[in-house]
Scaffold this active site. Structure first.
Site, mmCIF file in Angstrom:
data_model
loop_
_atom_site.group_PDB
_atom_site.id
_atom_site.type_symbol
_atom_site.label_atom_id
_atom_site.label_comp_id
_atom_site.label_asym_id
_atom_site.label_seq_id
_atom_site.Cartn_x
_atom_site.Cartn_y
_atom_site.Cartn_z
ATOM 1 N N ARG A 60 0.960 -1.303 0.033
ATOM 2 C CA ARG A 60 0.031 -0.078 0.329
ATOM 3 C C ARG A 60 0.755 1.358 -0.078
ATOM 4 O O ARG A 60 1.837 1.396 0.675
ATOM 5 C CB ARG A 60 -0.781 0.076 1.063
ATOM 6 C CG ARG A 60 -2.009 -1.112 1.449
ATOM 7 C CD ARG A 60 -2.944 -0.657 2.301
ATOM 8 N NE ARG A 60 -2.040 -0.956 3.542
ATOM 9 C CZ ARG A 60 -1.689 -0.073 4.329
ATOM 10 N NH1 ARG A 60 -2.234 1.353 4.085
ATOM 11 N NH2 ARG A 60 -1.238 -0.163 5.652
ATOM 12 N N LYS A 201 -8.783 -2.199 0.183
ATOM 13 C CA LYS A 201 -8.627 -1.337 1.488
ATOM 14 C C LYS A 201 -9.499 0.012 1.172
ATOM 15 O O LYS A 201 -10.029 0.507 2.313
ATOM 16 C CB LYS A 201 -7.317 -1.351 1.690
ATOM 17 C CG LYS A 201 -6.580 -2.342 1.969
ATOM 18 C CD LYS A 201 -7.055 -3.086 3.157
ATOM 19 C CE LYS A 201 -6.398 -4.278 4.127
ATOM 20 N NZ LYS A 201 -7.059 -5.007 4.979
ATOM 21 N N HIS A 221 -11.263 -4.910 11.430
ATOM 22 C CA HIS A 221 -10.417 -5.547 10.422
ATOM 23 C C HIS A 221 -9.952 -6.962 11.295
ATOM 24 O O HIS A 221 -8.813 -7.019 12.198
ATOM 25 C CB HIS A 221 -8.983 -4.487 10.780
ATOM 26 C CG HIS A 221 -8.100 -4.914 9.788
ATOM 27 N ND1 HIS A 221 -6.635 -4.567 9.934
ATOM 28 C CD2 HIS A 221 -8.090 -5.399 8.480
ATOM 29 C CE1 HIS A 221 -6.004 -5.068 8.799
ATOM 30 N NE2 HIS A 221 -6.749 -5.572 7.930
ATOM 31 N N SER A 239 -2.010 -6.746 8.933
ATOM 32 C CA SER A 239 -1.161 -7.546 7.979
ATOM 33 C C SER A 239 -0.032 -8.070 8.431
ATOM 34 O O SER A 239 0.892 -7.548 8.903
ATOM 35 C CB SER A 239 -0.991 -6.976 6.595
ATOM 36 O OG SER A 239 -0.344 -7.478 5.518
ATOM 37 N N LYS A 243 -4.037 -13.300 10.477
ATOM 38 C CA LYS A 243 -5.382 -13.451 10.672
ATOM 39 C C LYS A 243 -5.737 -14.477 9.469
ATOM 40 O O LYS A 243 -6.744 -15.692 9.952
ATOM 41 C CB LYS A 243 -6.106 -12.199 9.970
ATOM 42 C CG LYS A 243 -5.762 -10.963 11.060
ATOM 43 C CD LYS A 243 -6.659 -9.878 10.617
ATOM 44 C CE LYS A 243 -6.674 -9.459 9.320
ATOM 45 N NZ LYS A 243 -5.121 -9.106 8.842
ATOM 46 N N THR A 244 -5.259 -14.562 8.317
ATOM 47 C CA THR A 244 -5.574 -15.351 7.304
ATOM 48 C C THR A 244 -5.100 -16.791 7.578
ATOM 49 O O THR A 244 -5.970 -18.062 7.367
ATOM 50 C CB THR A 244 -4.982 -15.273 5.843
ATOM 51 O OG1 THR A 244 -5.278 -13.775 5.689
ATOM 52 C CG2 THR A 244 -5.518 -15.980 5.033
ATOM 53 N N ASP A 258 -10.515 -11.057 6.472
ATOM 54 C CA ASP A 258 -9.878 -9.920 6.787
ATOM 55 C C ASP A 258 -10.638 -8.774 7.219
ATOM 56 O O ASP A 258 -10.513 -8.001 8.039
ATOM 57 C CB ASP A 258 -9.227 -9.574 5.454
ATOM 58 C CG ASP A 258 -8.300 -8.461 5.620
ATOM 59 O OD1 ASP A 258 -7.404 -8.345 6.700
ATOM 60 O OD2 ASP A 258 -8.287 -7.312 4.828
ATOM 61 N N ARG A 324 1.468 -12.205 -2.616
ATOM 62 C CA ARG A 324 0.083 -12.329 -2.211
ATOM 63 C C ARG A 324 -0.642 -13.375 -3.292
ATOM 64 O O ARG A 324 -0.361 -13.415 -4.338
ATOM 65 C CB ARG A 324 -0.611 -11.040 -2.334
ATOM 66 C CG ARG A 324 0.014 -9.995 -1.084
ATOM 67 C CD ARG A 324 -0.848 -10.053 0.032
ATOM 68 N NE ARG A 324 -0.334 -9.250 1.080
ATOM 69 C CZ ARG A 324 -1.065 -9.004 2.240
ATOM 70 N NH1 ARG A 324 -2.075 -9.782 2.582
ATOM 71 N NH2 ARG A 324 -0.633 -8.439 3.012
#
Length: 530
Positions: A60, A201, A221, A239, A243-244, A258, A324
């Site tokens: 980002r 996002k 989030h 990130s 989480k994933t 997410d 990714r």
């Protein structure tokens, strides 16, 4: 299906686009694959995923994001380093130049939804100049049915033109790159970056404004999953915190990886896909996610690929650490198809502690949960933002400050109320370093983190004994199945005990200094929870 069935020469007049050449309307995945290859945007890997490169930006562009300062939203936005104001007149001028840029170009449109809840879903239109960005939007958002497409009217539109660059001296941007949200015009414009995560996002950012402000729905989030009995767990985290990975558990069904909302009925996914970090992805540690890298429809961002054999190398970080995979959630074997679940039984706050002093898991009181939610301590992991090449300790309110438009206390109050009403157990989990900080210790094994979380969710840890550690006031379990007891207290695995104490005190002071900004918004109990 004939080409004319998915293309039009017009239809975007409501957005001011009247002179495009050919417009592909919500083309299916196979058509987008053909166009991606035809236009030289990517390569089909030997097992079917499509490999693309994002160019200069592999994460980002956090410093290039703005919100138009309009009277309709001015008093509600938490203006500052994250939410930077943008001149409405400058926005209009920049947008006019974007319209001129689209003259005679082929464009791709995806009409879809953000939000799995029928009551709260947002009709979204994503207009892109790259076919693979259109596939990204198709993967990441909730797909509309054929009947819904007939009557689809976007509440928000994203116009994404990576090859269009701003002129800072003319447009008022910092650089040639920009991500600008205009709430009054229900429009998001993106230029100068091919990193597709900006699309996802940006939509998350507007939901973080619309849902809490207008509907008193908590936007989060976080990832979420559900057990066989319907028990729900949510996983907060930035990130790179897991989480994933940790929510994709073979024994629990994934709700989403997410972004979620929490309303009076329970939690619901904002998305229809997953965006997993896959550098050094292991088939043994993360089998479900690993398999998605081998499936048709998956986009592999900045993953090394042999141009002859078309075989990918998930261990190669020559382009970025932030490799990714974008894929529809249906690529995973164990999901909640509706994208909805009940009220959470457990809230897990994930942190990647670069100093290696936080325990791998600790039970939180409700006051401590509010303290750590507002603190949002973690480390920015390499590649998730431009310029980040190694972990950097940071505090990110609500575990998602870059995307939170309102003041953090708004989200914290909503979470506090829901935790109390539904009697939720809260946990802090460190997926970062153990045995020393970055460069000395090592990352916590995924297997240990998963075992600790499973024991928290099934009640094993709550039924056991705890020790209170002296630096953060955290309650650490004395034992956990499948995890060595000495690992549970981080001080035990540091060779330099005095070094641990010194580092823990220093991090504690950083917590206290950071929390000064919130003391006027919380109770004395929360302020003293550390």
């Amino acid at each position: 299906m004939k080409l004319n069935d998915i293309t039009r020469g017009t239809g975007l007049e409501q957005h001011g686009i009247t002179n495009a050449n050919l417009i592909y309307w919500t083309p299916p995945t196979a058509v987008l694959y053909e166009l991606i290859v035809k236009q030289g945007e990517g390569l089909v890997s030997h097992l079917g995923a499509i490999a693309v490169k994002t160019g200069h930006y592999t994460g980002r562009a956090a410093n290039e994001k703005f919100i138009v300062d309009d009277p309709s939203c001015h008093d509600h936005i938490n203006w500052g380093k994250v939410n930077r104001p943008f001149d409405p007149v400058k926005f209009d001028g920049l947008y006019q130049r974007m319209l001129a840029y689209m003259h005679g170009k082929d464009l791709f449109v995806q009409d879809c939804f953000a939000g799995a809840s029928p009551e709260h879903r947002l009709p979204v239109r994503v207009i892109t100049e790259k076919a693979w960005h259109s596939l990204f939007a198709r993967n990441m958002f909730v797909r509309a049915t054929a009947e819904e497409l007939e009557h689809h009217q976007p509440a928000f539109t994203v116009i994404d033109l990576p090859a269009f660059h701003a002129i800072p001296s003319l447009d008022g941007t910092n650089t040639e790159t920009f991500i600008i949200i205009h709430f009054a015009k229900r429009l998001i414009i993106i230029g100068g970056t091919s990193y597709a995560g900006e699309i996802k996002k940006s939509i998350f950012t507007i939901l973080n404004y619309l849902l809490p402000h207008g509907k008193q729905v908590l936007s989060m989030h976080c990832s979420a999953n559900a057990g066989e009995k319907g028990d729900v767990a949510v996983f907060f985290g930035l990130s790179g915190t897991g989480k994933t990975t940790l929510s994709a558990d073979p024994k629990r069904a994934l709700i989403g990886d997410d972004e979620h909302g929490w309303d009076d009925k329970g939690v619901f996914n904002f998305e229809g896909g997953c965006y997993a970090k896959i550098i050094k992805l292991s088939r043994e540690s993360e089998p479900e996610i690993y398999e998605t890298t081998r499936k048709f429809g998956t986009i592999l961002e900045n993953v090394a690929i042999d141009t002859m054999s078309r075989r990918i190398d998930l261990d190669d970080d020559s382009f970025t650490e932030n490799t990714r995979a974008s894929y529809p959630i249906t690529h995973l074997p164990n999901i909640v198809p509706s994208g909805r679940g009940g009220h959470p039984n457990n809230v897990i706050m994930l942190t990647c502690d670069a100093f290696g002093v936080l325990p791998p898991i600790a039970r939180l009181t409700p006051a401590q949960a509010m303290y750590h939610f507002l603190s949002g301590y973690t480390a920015k992991v390499a590649g998730t933002e431009a310029g980040i090449t190694e972990p950097q300790a940071t505090f990110s309110a609500c575990f998602g400050a870059p995307f939170m438009v309102l003041h953090p206390s708004v989200y914290a109050e909503l979470l506090k109320e829901k935790i109390a009403r539904h009697r939720v157990d809260c946990w802090l989990v460190n997926t970062g370093w153990s045995g020393g900080g970055y460069g000395v210790g090592s990352r916590m094994p995924i297997a240990h983190s998963r075992a600790l979380i499973n024991a928290a969710i099934d009640g094993t840890l709550a039924a056991g004994e705890f020790d209170k550690e002296p630096f953060f006031g955290l309650m650490i379990p004395k034992a956990c199945p499948d995890v060595p007891a000495e690992v549970l207290n981080p001080r035990n695995v540091w060779k330099d005990k005095a070094g641990y104490d010194e580092t823990a005190r220093a991090l504690g002071e950083r917590f206290r200094k950071n929390f000064e900004q919130y003391k006027g918004y919380v109770s004395e109990e929360v302020a003293a929870a550390f």
